[in-house]
Design a protein around this motif. Structure first.
Motif, PDB file in Angstrom:
ATOM      1  N   ALA A  49       0.838  -1.201   0.000  1.00 56.03           N
ATOM      2  CA  ALA A  49       0.000   0.000   0.000  1.00 56.03           C
ATOM      3  C   ALA A  49       0.871   1.247   0.000  1.00 56.03           C
ATOM      4  N   PRO A  50       0.680   2.127  -0.966  1.00 53.41           N
ATOM      5  CA  PRO A  50       1.491   3.342  -0.990  1.00 53.41           C
ATOM      6  C   PRO A  50       1.043   4.312   0.089  1.00 53.41           C
ATOM      7  N   SER A  51       1.995   5.029   0.653  1.00 53.94           N
ATOM      8  CA  SER A  51       1.643   6.109   1.564  1.00 53.94           C
ATOM      9  C   SER A  51       1.340   7.330   0.701  1.00 53.94           C
ATOM     10  N   PRO A  52       0.709   8.362   1.266  1.00 52.69           N
ATOM     11  CA  PRO A  52       0.364   9.512   0.439  1.00 52.69           C
ATOM     12  C   PRO A  52       1.564  10.289  -0.064  1.00 52.69           C
ATOM     13  N   GLY A  53       2.760   9.991   0.436  1.00 53.23           N
ATOM     14  CA  GLY A  53       3.961  10.682  -0.023  1.00 53.23           C
ATOM     15  C   GLY A  53       3.992  12.118   0.436  1.00 53.23           C
ATOM     16  N   PRO A  54       5.068  12.816   0.133  1.00 55.41           N
ATOM     17  CA  PRO A  54       5.162  14.209   0.559  1.00 55.41           C
ATOM     18  C   PRO A  54       4.184  15.100  -0.197  1.00 55.41           C
ATOM     19  N   ALA A  55       3.830  16.204   0.422  1.00 56.82           N
ATOM     20  CA  ALA A  55       2.857  17.135  -0.158  1.00 56.82           C
ATOM     21  C   ALA A  55       3.350  17.709  -1.478  1.00 56.82           C
ATOM     22  N   ARG A  56       4.652  17.836  -1.653  1.00 57.12           N
ATOM     23  CA  ARG A  56       5.178  18.442  -2.882  1.00 57.12           C
ATOM     24  C   ARG A  56       4.897  17.581  -4.109  1.00 57.12           C
ATOM     25  N   GLY A  70       3.862   5.263  11.146  1.00 56.94           N
ATOM     26  CA  GLY A  70       4.222   4.648   9.880  1.00 56.94           C
ATOM     27  C   GLY A  70       4.528   5.719   8.860  1.00 56.94           C
ATOM     28  N   PRO A  71       4.641   5.347   7.592  1.00 51.28           N
ATOM     29  CA  PRO A  71       4.960   6.309   6.542  1.00 51.28           C
ATOM     30  C   PRO A  71       3.917   7.416   6.394  1.00 51.28           C
ATOM     31  N   ALA A 117       4.776  11.363   6.711  1.00 49.70           N
ATOM     32  CA  ALA A 117       4.390  12.350   5.699  1.00 49.70           C
ATOM     33  C   ALA A 117       3.651  13.523   6.343  1.00 49.70           C
ATOM     34  N   ALA A 118       2.789  13.244   7.315  1.00 51.89           N
ATOM     35  CA  ALA A 118       2.063  14.321   8.008  1.00 51.89           C
ATOM     36  C   ALA A 118       3.035  15.216   8.776  1.00 51.89           C
ATOM     37  N   ARG A 119       4.037  14.622   9.423  1.00 52.37           N
ATOM     38  CA  ARG A 119       5.016  15.407  10.181  1.00 52.37           C
ATOM     39  C   ARG A 119       5.853  16.299   9.279  1.00 52.37           C
ATOM     40  N   GLN A 120       6.045  15.900   8.043  1.00 55.16           N
ATOM     41  CA  GLN A 120       6.858  16.669   7.111  1.00 55.16           C
ATOM     42  C   GLN A 120       6.111  17.836   6.488  1.00 55.16           C
ATOM     43  N   LEU A 160      -3.807  17.632  12.566  1.00 60.01           N
ATOM     44  CA  LEU A 160      -3.131  18.766  13.208  1.00 60.01           C
ATOM     45  C   LEU A 160      -3.079  18.580  14.722  1.00 60.01           C
ATOM     46  N   ALA A 161      -4.154  18.079  15.295  1.00 60.21           N
ATOM     47  CA  ALA A 161      -4.180  17.835  16.739  1.00 60.21           C
ATOM     48  C   ALA A 161      -3.156  16.772  17.126  1.00 60.21           C
ATOM     49  N   LEU A 162      -3.045  15.727  16.315  1.00 58.00           N
ATOM     50  CA  LEU A 162      -2.051  14.692  16.596  1.00 58.00           C
ATOM     51  C   LEU A 162      -0.641  15.262  16.524  1.00 58.00           C
ATOM     52  N   LEU A 163      -0.384  16.080  15.508  1.00 56.97           N
ATOM     53  CA  LEU A 163       0.952  16.672  15.378  1.00 56.97           C
ATOM     54  C   LEU A 163       1.276  17.569  16.567  1.00 56.97           C
ATOM     55  N   GLN A 164       0.305  18.363  17.018  1.00 56.15           N
ATOM     56  CA  GLN A 164       0.558  19.202  18.191  1.00 56.15           C
ATOM     57  C   GLN A 164       0.783  18.329  19.421  1.00 56.15           C
ATOM     58  N   HIS A 165       0.020  17.260  19.537  1.00 49.74           N
ATOM     59  CA  HIS A 165       0.180  16.323  20.649  1.00 49.74           C
ATOM     60  C   HIS A 165       1.596  15.731  20.660  1.00 49.74           C
ATOM     61  N   GLU A 166       2.159  15.518  19.473  1.00 49.36           N
ATOM     62  CA  GLU A 166       3.506  14.971  19.351  1.00 49.36           C
ATOM     63  C   GLU A 166       4.594  16.032  19.473  1.00 49.36           C
TER      64      GLU A 166
END
Length: 162
Positions: free
Chosen positions: A49-56, A80-81, A85-88, A116-122
């Protein structure tokens, strides 16, 4: 679908009572057409299964919508990947949430707000504060899925009691 099945299987394996995860997997194994990935891959990352990859690679608008489709993975303890990707790309997620809110697409905005909430939590630095976003979505939207996404985001942000 593979990433959502992986998240469901991982959470089931983590939180189910002793033997309950095996029982559910064996039920689905008897009907493999209904949930083959859950039956075969509880706790394993989907290799094909592919991950969504970077936003660019896609542009922030399309990428943030794809991340919204994968919002069921935005839970603490999963990694996971897709999470990498979300963190990047927190700016792309913030743009996607803002765009969805302005378009009155509250379910998509809530799904992206969950990331966004998960990223702030991290502890990831964000270009916008997700607390007013989640609070605003609670007032504007309705429906069970939006309520679930905003409750999870609120819990991650410390707005909800555990």
């Amino acid at each position: 679908m593979a990433w959502r099945d992986w998240a469901t299987g991982s959470m089931l394996a983590r939180f189910a009572a002793e033997g309950a995860a095996a029982e559910v997997v064996s039920r689905y194994a008897a009907r493999p057409a209904e949930a083959p990935l859950l039956a075969r891959r509880v706790g394993l990352r989907p290799a094909e299964a592919p991950s969504p990859g970077p936003a660019r690679d896609l542009g922030w608008a399309e990428w943030s919508v794809r991340m919204g489709q994968l919002s069921s993975l935005a839970l603490p303890g999963l990694d996971g990947p897709v999470h990498a990707a979300a963190r990047q790309a927190p700016l792309a997620l913030a743009r996607g949430a803002t765009r969805s809110l302005l378009r009155r697409d509250y379910p998509t905005a809530a799904r992206i707000a969950r990331w966004l909430a998960l990223l702030q939590h991290e502890g990831v630095a964000l270009p916008l504060d997700p607390v007013p976003l989640v609070t605003h979505l609670r007032m504007l939207g309705n429906g069970p899925r939006l309520a679930l996404d905003t409750a999870i985001a609120g819990n991650l942000l410390g707005l909800e009691p555990v």
